[in-house]
Design an enzyme around this catalytic site. Structure first.
Site, PDB file in Angstrom:
ATOM      1  NE  ARG A  47      -4.062   0.303   1.782  1.00 18.25           N
ATOM      2  CZ  ARG A  47      -5.034   0.763   2.586  1.00 18.25           C
ATOM      3  NH1 ARG A  47      -5.161   0.286   3.807  1.00 18.25           N
ATOM      4  NH2 ARG A  47      -5.853   1.705   2.170  1.00 18.25           N
ATOM      5  CG  ASP A  81      -3.348   6.830   6.147  1.00 19.01           C
ATOM      6  OD1 ASP A  81      -4.428   7.348   6.462  1.00 19.01           O
ATOM      7  OD2 ASP A  81      -3.124   5.605   6.246  1.00 19.01           O
ATOM      8  CE  LYS A 122      -9.610   5.245   4.186  1.00 22.85           C
ATOM      9  NZ  LYS A 122      -9.117   4.539   2.968  1.00 22.85           N
TER      10      LYS A 122
HETATM   11  O1  MRU Z   1      -7.591   2.599   4.182  1.00 26.76           O
HETATM   12  P1  MRU Z   1      -7.384   2.517   5.671  1.00 26.76           P
HETATM   13  O2  MRU Z   1      -8.540   1.947   6.405  1.00 26.76           O
HETATM   14  O3  MRU Z   1      -6.074   1.863   5.998  1.00 26.76           O
HETATM   15  O4  MRU Z   1      -7.254   4.030   6.115  1.00 26.76           O
HETATM   16  C1  MRU Z   1      -7.052   4.337   7.464  1.00 26.76           C
HETATM   17  C2  MRU Z   1      -6.992   5.782   7.734  1.00 26.76           C
HETATM   18  O5  MRU Z   1      -7.081   6.606   6.859  1.00 26.76           O
HETATM   19  C3  MRU Z   1      -6.707   6.191   9.141  1.00 26.76           C
HETATM   20  O6  MRU Z   1      -7.350   7.394   9.444  1.00 26.76           O
HETATM   21  C4  MRU Z   1      -5.191   6.366   9.300  1.00 26.76           C
HETATM   22  O7  MRU Z   1      -4.517   5.221   8.874  1.00 26.76           O
HETATM   23  C5  MRU Z   1      -4.805   6.658  10.680  1.00 26.76           C
HETATM   24  S1  MRU Z   1      -5.192   5.335  11.734  1.00 26.76           S
HETATM   25  C6  MRU Z   1      -4.524   5.475  13.208  1.00 26.76           C
END
Ligand code: MRU
Length: 352
Positions: free
Chosen positions: A89, A238, A249
């Site tokens: 990813r 992220d 997200k």
């Molecule tokens: O696609 P995902 O579910 O991995 O995305 C997660 C998010 O965007 C979270 O907000 C981010 O990873 C922070 S989690 C502590």
């Protein structure tokens, strides 16, 4: 502690909660190989930036342990695992951060240690990454408490709880800490289309924790801010660029604009391992695009016309100007983020 866990090491493999099945089914699956780990990250059996960092670290350890068992070259197999896992990813920086840390450990072990020792060293480093994540989350939550009134209503996006980390959570950790410190908490939970991390995972975690919440569709945030009282938006991250622009997200950027329009504080919560000083601004952040079926289908049932064209970015970039503060384990960073983030990262490195 919660009754559930995201991932943990058992004997010679990782056990991980299959987040794709929640909330309907709580099923833990074993991960024995680096290939299985890469696939689990890709298909979002495990997700959330800190969780995939820890998962990737264990993936590299699994590659080394497997190579040792098969009398293959541990260094070469672990290095190949780094490449495989890194491709799983692209947006969450914790993945690359954890893998680079594992690689440094591997390189420093390579000179003096035999294959078995090298593999055990990597496993120990993966355990350390996981353990540090637990502690980091609690420190972030403590740093946030002073920002919150005694009766506090949040809007929260995606899932940032135990499920997105090794334990406790980032933005959801802040909500938990507020609840645990006796504040009267209500959470509006963005459902978070298309993967529904809010409706499926955050609502599930808040139910386990006994924290009051209401699920809203993502588009309801503006109406909620206008017609009901909201004290703060809290979201995870992220990748945070050096200037404070923050990838999170998809839908986070919308929420930040709406929060700004209604003068609601917008807090990003994340460890310094999510800060990427090498990336100057959000414009340079690579945004993962996922399969069209995530949008055109719901649980395998098609809801859009056959042949419908889709654009499905999994993340967006919230401009630093929309962010009130970025809460890290090293303190609360405010604008100018270019200085406050650099200082927080430096403090974290000094501790290492
Ligand atoms: O696609 P995902 O579910 O991995 O995305 C997660 C998010 O965007 C979270 O907000 C981010 O990873 C922070 S989690 C502590």
């Amino acid at each position: 502690m919660t009754a559930y866990f995201t991932l943990q090491w058992e004997d010679d493999h990782v056990v991980m909660l299959d987040q794709r099945l929640l909330p309907g089914e709580v099923r833990y699956i074993p991960i024995f190989s680096v290939e299985e780990m890469a696939e689990a990250i890709r298909n979002m059996t495990v997700r959330g930036a800190p969780a995939i960092g820890a998962a990737a670290a264990y993936g590299m350890a699994l590659a080394a342990l497997t190579a040792d068992r098969k009398h293959e070259k541990v260094y070469e197999q672990a290095a190949a695992a780094q490449t495989l896992l890194f491709a799983a990813r692209p947006t969450a920086v914790n993945l690359g951060w954890a893998l680079r840390r594992m690689r440094r450990r591997l390189d420093s072990a390579a000179g003096g240690l035999n294959n078995a020792e090298m593999a055990q060293t990597l496993l120990a480093e993966a355990h350390a990454i996981a353990e540090e994540d637990r502690a980091t989350n609690r420190r972030m939550a403590e740093n946030a408490l002073a920002l919150l009134p005694d009766e506090v209503t949040f809007i929260h996006h995606c899932n940032t709880g135990t499920l997105a980390t090794v334990e406790y959570g980032t933005a959801l950790g802040v909500i938990r800490a507020a609840h645990e410190h006796g504040k009267k908490v209500l959470v509006y939970v963005d459902e978070t289309r298309p993967r529904l991390q809010g409706a499926r995972l955050t609502a599930w975690e808040l139910t386990q924790l006994g924290i009051p919440y209401q699920i809203i569709v993502d588009g309801a945030a503006a109406a909620v801010m206008r017609t009901r009282h909201v004290d703060a938006c809290v979201v995870g991250c992220d990748r945070v660029a050096a200037n404070g622009d923050t990838a999170n997200k998809i839908g986070t950027y919308n929420l930040s604009i709406v929060a700004k329009a209604h003068q609601v504080p917008f807090y990003v919560v994340g460890p310094t391992s999510t800060v990427d000083l090498e990336t100057p601004t959000g414009a340079e952040i690579v945004i993962e695009e996922r399969a069209p079926e995530e949008i055109t289908e719901i649980e395998g049932r098609r809801i859009a016309p056959e042949g419908a064209q889709v654009f499905n970015p999994a993340f967006d970039v919230t401009l630093a100007a929309n962010i009130t503060a970025i809460i890290t384990e090293e303190g609360v960073c405010r604008a100018p983020f270019i200085d406050s983030l650099r200082a927080a990262v430096q403090r974290a490195r000094d501790v290492d």
